[in-house]
Scaffold this motif. Sequence first.
Motif, mmCIF file in Angstrom:
data_model
loop_
_atom_site.group_PDB
_atom_site.id
_atom_site.type_symbol
_atom_site.label_atom_id
_atom_site.label_comp_id
_atom_site.label_asym_id
_atom_site.label_seq_id
_atom_site.Cartn_x
_atom_site.Cartn_y
_atom_site.Cartn_z
ATOM 1 N N PHE A 97 4.122 3.358 -3.466
ATOM 2 C CA PHE A 97 3.564 2.028 -3.767
ATOM 3 C C PHE A 97 2.335 2.062 -4.676
ATOM 4 O O PHE A 97 1.944 1.028 -5.216
ATOM 5 N N LEU A 149 -3.413 -1.139 -1.757
ATOM 6 C CA LEU A 149 -3.018 -0.700 -0.417
ATOM 7 C C LEU A 149 -4.229 -0.615 0.496
ATOM 8 O O LEU A 149 -5.313 -0.254 0.033
ATOM 9 N N LYS A 173 -3.719 -9.289 4.542
ATOM 10 C CA LYS A 173 -2.692 -10.268 4.150
ATOM 11 C C LYS A 173 -3.333 -11.388 3.346
ATOM 12 O O LYS A 173 -2.796 -11.838 2.336
ATOM 13 N N MET A 178 -1.111 -4.761 0.724
ATOM 14 C CA MET A 178 -0.153 -4.134 1.635
ATOM 15 C C MET A 178 -0.868 -3.173 2.607
ATOM 16 O O MET A 178 -1.846 -2.548 2.218
ATOM 17 N N THR A 179 -0.358 -3.067 3.837
ATOM 18 C CA THR A 179 -1.044 -2.231 4.838
ATOM 19 C C THR A 179 -0.136 -1.140 5.400
ATOM 20 O O THR A 179 1.066 -1.342 5.583
ATOM 21 N N ASP A 199 2.243 -3.605 7.661
ATOM 22 C CA ASP A 199 3.526 -3.514 6.947
ATOM 23 C C ASP A 199 4.293 -2.225 7.245
ATOM 24 O O ASP A 199 5.508 -2.257 7.391
ATOM 25 N N LEU A 226 10.860 -2.480 2.537
ATOM 26 C CA LEU A 226 9.845 -1.460 2.217
ATOM 27 C C LEU A 226 10.414 -0.049 2.364
ATOM 28 O O LEU A 226 10.131 0.841 1.563
#
Length: 389
Positions: A97, A149, A173, A178-179, A199, A226
């Motif tokens: 990512f 991230l 969020k 993204m987590t 996520d 994902l």
Amino acid sequence: MTDALGAEAFSLIAAHDGPHAFDAVVPPIAQTSLFTFSSFAEMEETYLGRKVRPTYTRGLNPTVRLFEEKLAALEGAEDAMGFASGMAAISSAVLAFAAPGDRIVAVRHVYPDAYRLFEILLKRMRIEVTYVDGRDEEAVAKALPGARLFYMESPTSWVMEAHDVGALAALAKRHGVMTMIDNSWATPVFQRPLALGVDLVIHSASKYLGGHSDVVAGVVAGSKALIREIRAQTYPYLGGKLSPFDAWLLVRGLRTLPLRMKAHEADALAVARWLKDRPEVESVQHPGLANALPPGLTGTSGLFSFTFRDGVKVPAFADALRLFKLGVSWGGHESLCVPGQVVLSQNQGPNSGHAFGISPRSVRLHVGLEGAASLIADLETAIGAALAA
Ligand SMILES: Cc1ncc(COP(=O)(O)O)c(C=O)c1O
């Protein structure tokens, strides 16, 4: 203890699978590198993606898939992917990512090799990582805008800083970040990050998921979309595939995960409380000793640290231990000890233990399954030896 899913449902998922070939109670291992086709047409159908079946174990293997499905169920995920190590899982997930020019926010004191991945390899790829104290939500909110991230670990390695994972995920969020979280310490028995809004969940399966110190493995769990992205972007090329035999060992390990976690929790808390009252001990870093656990963390595991007061001879303490063995890693049946002084003797720069909040007077313990009374007796003898040295 209350587990995050509910004890009964959880045990069913961990224990139940099948039916298997030959009505075997234990799934047979598909210990094979490749799978043959009965015809040109079947091979072509598979290559065209019209038929999903194993071709080559680096891609799809039934035993690995069984582990992935079980772990996905435990984490409440749509899908999961097994890896050859926790670090293979972390690096593949991050590299799927993040791209040159991106910035990652990470909680401070992450697992040291994850930190080195960020500081050495990602830096070389012009991916910047900034570190925040995950307990300071204002600092996290300031760091998040523009990040690609947010990498979390809770509690963090060694110093055991525990976070409100749901609150951090909600913050991310809000900023469209993204987590991911390393959930190796709590396991889904005590923390289910996807339900808290994270996520992707990552594990070093070498720890509690395996539980017997006989496998090195990793896993990532999350939405189908994902996981598909990781599969497409990095999985086949980086090639850190979980082996069928290791997956089989992990399936065995998962059957007893809830039971083992309850024992690790009770015995580690007993040992931590005993240490806290010792005059030779300055502090104990165990999330279960705080007034309350952060929301979403429903129990504690067997790994924690403590710090001796000045003057206690840590080498003599370590040498006098009998039940606790000197050794890295954790999450197995056995109790282990790592003196901070040894970690700090590694060289400097990104390898320096100072970066992880480790003090020369601190000691990391993993409380295994030997029983709290025997372990406390072992520590008492070793502290006596350290005072006499
Ligand atoms: C918290 C944590 N995450 C990740 C890892 C890396 O996992 P592995 O050793 O399976 O690559 C470790 C290993 O010690 C760990 O302690």
